[in-house]
Write a protein that holds these residues in place. Structure first.
Motif, PDB file in Angstrom:
ATOM      1  N   LEU A  20      -7.240  -2.598   4.411  1.00  0.00           N
ATOM      2  CA  LEU A  20      -5.908  -2.051   4.672  1.00  0.00           C
ATOM      3  C   LEU A  20      -5.581  -0.922   3.689  1.00  0.00           C
ATOM      4  O   LEU A  20      -5.024   0.109   4.071  1.00  0.00           O
ATOM      5  N   LYS A  21      -5.946  -1.122   2.441  1.00  0.00           N
ATOM      6  CA  LYS A  21      -5.697  -0.087   1.442  1.00  0.00           C
ATOM      7  C   LYS A  21      -6.456   1.189   1.789  1.00  0.00           C
ATOM      8  O   LYS A  21      -5.914   2.306   1.670  1.00  0.00           O
ATOM      9  N   SER A  27      -0.128  -3.627   1.405  1.00  0.00           N
ATOM     10  CA  SER A  27      -0.090  -5.080   1.619  1.00  0.00           C
ATOM     11  C   SER A  27       0.123  -5.778   0.288  1.00  0.00           C
ATOM     12  O   SER A  27      -0.161  -5.223  -0.777  1.00  0.00           O
ATOM     13  N   VAL A  28       0.615  -6.987   0.354  1.00  0.00           N
ATOM     14  CA  VAL A  28       0.727  -7.832  -0.826  1.00  0.00           C
ATOM     15  C   VAL A  28       0.100  -9.174  -0.490  1.00  0.00           C
ATOM     16  O   VAL A  28       0.288  -9.704   0.610  1.00  0.00           O
ATOM     17  N   ILE A  29      -0.679  -9.696  -1.418  1.00  0.00           N
ATOM     18  CA  ILE A  29      -1.310 -11.004  -1.248  1.00  0.00           C
ATOM     19  C   ILE A  29      -0.512 -12.034  -2.040  1.00  0.00           C
ATOM     20  O   ILE A  29      -0.226 -11.837  -3.222  1.00  0.00           O
ATOM     21  N   GLU A 220      -8.103  -6.551  -9.238  1.00  0.00           N
ATOM     22  CA  GLU A 220      -7.567  -5.558 -10.164  1.00  0.00           C
ATOM     23  C   GLU A 220      -7.015  -4.336  -9.429  1.00  0.00           C
ATOM     24  O   GLU A 220      -6.168  -3.612  -9.952  1.00  0.00           O
ATOM     25  N   GLN A 221      -7.517  -4.123  -8.215  1.00  0.00           N
ATOM     26  CA  GLN A 221      -7.140  -2.926  -7.463  1.00  0.00           C
ATOM     27  C   GLN A 221      -6.225  -3.239  -6.274  1.00  0.00           C
ATOM     28  O   GLN A 221      -5.972  -2.376  -5.433  1.00  0.00           O
ATOM     29  N   LEU A 222      -5.750  -4.478  -6.207  1.00  0.00           N
ATOM     30  CA  LEU A 222      -4.884  -4.897  -5.108  1.00  0.00           C
ATOM     31  C   LEU A 222      -3.582  -5.471  -5.654  1.00  0.00           C
ATOM     32  O   LEU A 222      -3.484  -5.829  -6.840  1.00  0.00           O
ATOM     33  N   ASN A 223      -2.594  -5.586  -4.798  1.00  0.00           N
ATOM     34  CA  ASN A 223      -1.290  -6.136  -5.172  1.00  0.00           C
ATOM     35  C   ASN A 223      -1.280  -7.632  -4.862  1.00  0.00           C
ATOM     36  O   ASN A 223      -1.204  -8.034  -3.699  1.00  0.00           O
TER      37      ASN A 223
END
Length: 431
Positions: A20-21, A27-29, A220-223
């Protein structure tokens, strides 16, 4: 809140967020625990690098591409070259594929191209392979191999669900051997997979600090928000449920009772993982190989053992070997509740005998998974279609997990990627 909420930071959820990124979709997990990766968990205990879930990743395009995109290409750890695999048969470790077989078993397997029957509906893995390559190959090779993948019973596992590509080979070519030969003869240059570097040597790979290196780097690279216990389905325009089936069932209870009921039906094989060490001098020859698997009629309760330190460097203290044993599965699910002492009193003497070690293995640590591996039993593909039909009644909600279309880590990576593209189409932002 972002356009997309992903519930669960296992590899399926992480892969979905990652794609998605790349597609430009925020997006948020939301993760209930305090760490990413789900069952992918690596732990350093003293001088031992232990895996409490998958031990390595298959060197397939999806996994290699993700490792490259995460910036981990130079950290890839390849296995010892030509490491053999073994099956414990008749009280000895025998090298796969021919070691466990007799001449008659090999001859029966060679008659596979002349088997003209086709798979009926709802055929089990057991019946499929006995029909095509004979009982001996099934009992001594296929069944233990399936123990390593599903920890399940081949008489219950569905060939259509567990190995759809193999079933398609039979349907299209009439023979597995014919399909293989045709694929070899007509092999073309592979299409661009997005990963252009030379493929690492070996069929699997890992990292020096263990397999959890990958989900940690992705995280580290995702929310990601951790320790979230109140996630729900109506928190964003799109929700991806990337949790185990029981948790997913609970999330759908109020919104779609039929789907919730379907998800409750997922069966899991429980597993106890036992890490042990043995001194190098205890072996007649240096320990070498991936490990061994055990058919259920060979008198051992161990399902199999991985030779961690023989496969990858830096896994054990100097002068010692790290091995990981598996107990339980679909054949002995109650093992997950055994007291620690019973696990060790089972694992250590059995492993000593199987390896013909002069020293008793020394326990390091145990890990228990009450729901380790979903079972793709007969009827699974029909169940998947029913789930997909029900899911259409909840637009904007997607599922991504290993109980659907593949239990391996690469299969989950691919499913997360496909889900992300489906979300982009749903949002009208197809790239």
């Amino acid at each position: 809140m972002s356009d997309v909420v992903i519930i669960g930071a296992g590899i399926s959820g992480l892969s979905c967020a990652w794609t998605l990124k790349k597609l430009g979709i925020e997006s948020v997990i939301l993760e209930q625990s305090s760490r990413p990766g789900g069952v992918i968990r690596s732990e350093k205990i003293g001088d031992y690098q232990i895996e409490w879930g998958p031990n390595a990743l298959q060197s397939v395009p999806a996994a290699l591409r993700l490792a490259d995109e995460a910036g981990l290409w130079d950290d890839i750890l390849t296995p010892t070259p030509n490491a053999p695999r073994f099956v414990f048969w008749d009280e000895k470790l025998r090298k796969v594929p021919f070691g466990p077989l007799t001449a008659s078993g090999i001859l029966r397997a060679l008659r596979e191209p002349f088997v003209r029957t086709k798979s009926p509906d709802n055929e089990s893995v057991r019946d499929f392979f006995i029909r095509r390559v004979g009982r001996q190959v099934h009992d001594r090779l296929v069944s233990p191999a399936l123990t390593g993948i599903f920890a399940g019973d081949t008489a219950k596992l569905s060939i259509a669900a567990a190995f759809p590509k193999i079933l398609e080979m039979e349907r299209r070519h009439g023979s597995l051997a014919a399909a293989f030969l045709k694929s070899m003869g007509g092999r073309k240059k592979p299409a661009d997979s997005g990963q252009s570097r030379p493929k690492p040597k070996g069929s699997v790979f890992s990292f020096s600090d263990g397999l959890e290196t990958l989900p940690r780097r992705m995280a580290e690279q995702l929310n990601i928000q951790y320790n979230v216990t109140n996630a729900g389905l109506d928190m964003a325009p799109v929700t991806v449920v990337a949790t185990p089936a029981a948790a997913a069932s609970g999330l759908f209870e109020a919104k779609n009772k039929q789907l919730s009921t379907l998800l409750r039906r997922v069966e899991y094989a429980p597993m106890v993982i036992a890490a042990v060490s043995i001194p190098d001098f205890a072996f007649k020859q240096p320990l070498n190989g991936f490990g061994f698997l055990v058919p259920r009629n060979q008198g051992l309760r161990i399902l199999g053992t991985l030779f961690n330190s023989a496969l990858f460097p830096g896994r054990a203290a100097k002068g010692r070997e790290l091995l990981t044993c598996f107990v339980g599965g679909a054949f002995e699910p109650e093992a997950v509740d055994w007291p620690d002492i019973r696990v060790w009193e089972t694992v250590c003497p059995e492993l000593k005998a199987a390896l013909e070690s002069s020293e008793m293995p020394e326990p390091i640590a145990l890990c228990r998974h009450a729901r380790a591996i979903p079972q793709y039993n007969i009827g699974h593909e029909h169940w998947v279609r029913a789930v997909q039909d029900e899911l259409k009644k909840t637009p904007g909600v997607f599922l991504a997990s290993n109980y659907l279309e593949g239990v391996s880590v690469p299969a989950c990576i691919e499913q997360g990627d496909r889900t992300a593209h489906a979300i982009a189409e749903h949002l009208g932002r197809k790239k």
